[in-house]
Design an enzyme around this catalytic site. Structure first.
Site, PDB file in Angstrom:
ATOM      1  N   HIS A  17      13.405  -6.683   3.560  1.00 12.58           N
ATOM      2  CA  HIS A  17      11.838  -6.550   2.817  1.00 12.58           C
ATOM      3  C   HIS A  17      12.140  -7.243   0.951  1.00 12.58           C
ATOM      4  O   HIS A  17      11.691  -7.448   0.471  1.00 12.58           O
ATOM      5  CB  HIS A  17      11.298  -5.372   2.584  1.00 12.58           C
ATOM      6  N   LYS A  41      -0.039   6.113  13.160  1.00 13.42           N
ATOM      7  CA  LYS A  41       1.383   6.465  13.074  1.00 13.42           C
ATOM      8  C   LYS A  41       1.931   7.349  12.075  1.00 13.42           C
ATOM      9  O   LYS A  41       1.567   7.387  11.204  1.00 13.42           O
ATOM     10  CB  LYS A  41       1.856   4.514  12.139  1.00 13.42           C
ATOM     11  N   ARG A  94      12.701 -13.115  10.468  1.00 13.57           N
ATOM     12  CA  ARG A  94      13.597 -13.076  10.493  1.00 13.57           C
ATOM     13  C   ARG A  94      14.390 -13.608  11.123  1.00 13.57           C
ATOM     14  O   ARG A  94      15.924 -14.224  10.819  1.00 13.57           O
ATOM     15  CB  ARG A  94      14.371 -11.425  10.661  1.00 13.57           C
ATOM     16  N   SER A 132      13.510  -1.761  10.292  1.00 15.13           N
ATOM     17  CA  SER A 132      13.508  -0.219   9.208  1.00 15.13           C
ATOM     18  C   SER A 132      13.465   0.663  10.697  1.00 15.13           C
ATOM     19  O   SER A 132      14.183   1.628  10.373  1.00 15.13           O
ATOM     20  CB  SER A 132      12.078  -0.085   8.842  1.00 15.13           C
TER      21      SER A 132
HETATM   22  O1  PNS Z   1       6.071  -3.997   7.723  1.00 11.82           O
HETATM   23  P1  PNS Z   1       5.088  -3.411   9.123  1.00 11.82           P
HETATM   24  O2  PNS Z   1       4.744  -2.497  10.567  1.00 11.82           O
HETATM   25  O3  PNS Z   1       4.906  -5.238  10.179  1.00 11.82           O
HETATM   26  O4  PNS Z   1       3.252  -3.888   8.172  1.00 11.82           O
HETATM   27  C1  PNS Z   1       2.686  -4.961   9.897  1.00 11.82           C
HETATM   28  C2  PNS Z   1       0.720  -5.026   8.580  1.00 11.82           C
HETATM   29  C3  PNS Z   1       0.731  -3.488   6.959  1.00 11.82           C
HETATM   30  C4  PNS Z   1       0.934  -6.213   7.617  1.00 11.82           C
HETATM   31  C5  PNS Z   1      -0.625  -5.088   9.569  1.00 11.82           C
HETATM   32  O5  PNS Z   1      -0.380  -3.969  10.430  1.00 11.82           O
HETATM   33  C6  PNS Z   1      -1.809  -4.979   8.353  1.00 11.82           C
HETATM   34  O6  PNS Z   1      -1.464  -6.331   7.327  1.00 11.82           O
HETATM   35  N1  PNS Z   1      -2.319  -3.787   8.739  1.00 11.82           N
HETATM   36  C7  PNS Z   1      -3.892  -3.715   7.697  1.00 11.82           C
HETATM   37  C8  PNS Z   1      -4.891  -4.063   8.951  1.00 11.82           C
HETATM   38  C9  PNS Z   1      -5.247  -5.282   8.847  1.00 11.82           C
HETATM   39  O7  PNS Z   1      -4.981  -5.879   7.844  1.00 11.82           O
HETATM   40  N2  PNS Z   1      -5.139  -5.507  10.504  1.00 11.82           N
HETATM   41  C10 PNS Z   1      -5.350  -7.099  10.836  1.00 11.82           C
HETATM   42  C11 PNS Z   1      -3.631  -7.880  10.546  1.00 11.82           C
HETATM   43  S1  PNS Z   1      -4.376  -9.030  11.617  1.00 11.82           S
END
Ligand code: PNS
Length: 159
Positions: A17, A41, A94, A132
């Site tokens: 990150h 979560k 990645r 993570s």
């Molecule tokens: O670190 P992660 O868990 O891969 O991050 C995922 C994240 C936070 C980027 C994604 O779940 C997100 O954007 N969540 C916010 C809700 C949202 O906008 N959902 C629509 C995405 S298409």
């Protein structure tokens, strides 16, 4: 001003990150690291700890730390980007296995907000297999994750 939001769970932030943050800083004037508050979560590191650990870890960046904000958010990433007047969303890739889900998210975010683009940065190859989830598992089983996470994270991981 070129401003990007880098959303994620960051449970915990890894050197992968941080690598993405550094690369984004080289391209954008301001980068906001946005930690998702996800009621579905159960993170292993609580929100305040994750925010504090990220802020402390920025010291490990070679440059750009003064142009980075760290905050938490709920709701849609595109709504946050709009609120902050950020024109871009940053995500890291990645390996090819990340691509499909990231493509889906980028396309759906574009459907929701056609004016906001997702910009992908490739992690350094040394971080290509770090996640993570794996860091949490290795640390919980007593493995050495010191080459995978910023120093600040090490102090907060359960042995
Ligand atoms: O670190 P992660 O868990 O891969 O991050 C995922 C994240 C936070 C980027 C994604 O779940 C997100 O954007 N969540 C916010 C809700 C949202 O906008 N959902 C629509 C995405 S298409």
């Amino acid at each position: 001003m070129r401003h990007a939001v880098y959303p994620g769970t960051f449970d915990p932030i890894t050197l992968g990150h941080l690598d993405i943050v550094g690369r984004a800083c080289a391209v954008f004037d301001r980068v906001t690291i946005a930690v998702l508050v996800n009621p579905r979560k159960q993170p292993s590191m609580d929100l305040d700890t994750r925010l504090a650990v990220i802020r402390a870890s920025l010291g490990e960046l070679a440059q750009g730390a003064d142009r980075i904000d760290v905050l938490s958010f709920g709701g849609l990433t595109v709504d946050l980007a709009r609120r902050l007047s950020a024109g871009s969303i940053v995500r890291g890739l990645r390996a090819i296995s990340d691509f499909e889900s990231e493509l889906q998210m980028a396309q759906l975010n574009r459907r929701l907000a056609p004016d906001i683009d997702t910009v992908f940065f490739m992690t350094g190859i040394e971080h290509a297999y770090v996640s993570s989830t794996m860091v949490r598992e290795i640390a919980a089983l007593g493995g050495d994750v010191s080459s995978m996470v910023p120093n600040e994270v090490l102090r907060h991981l359960r042995p």
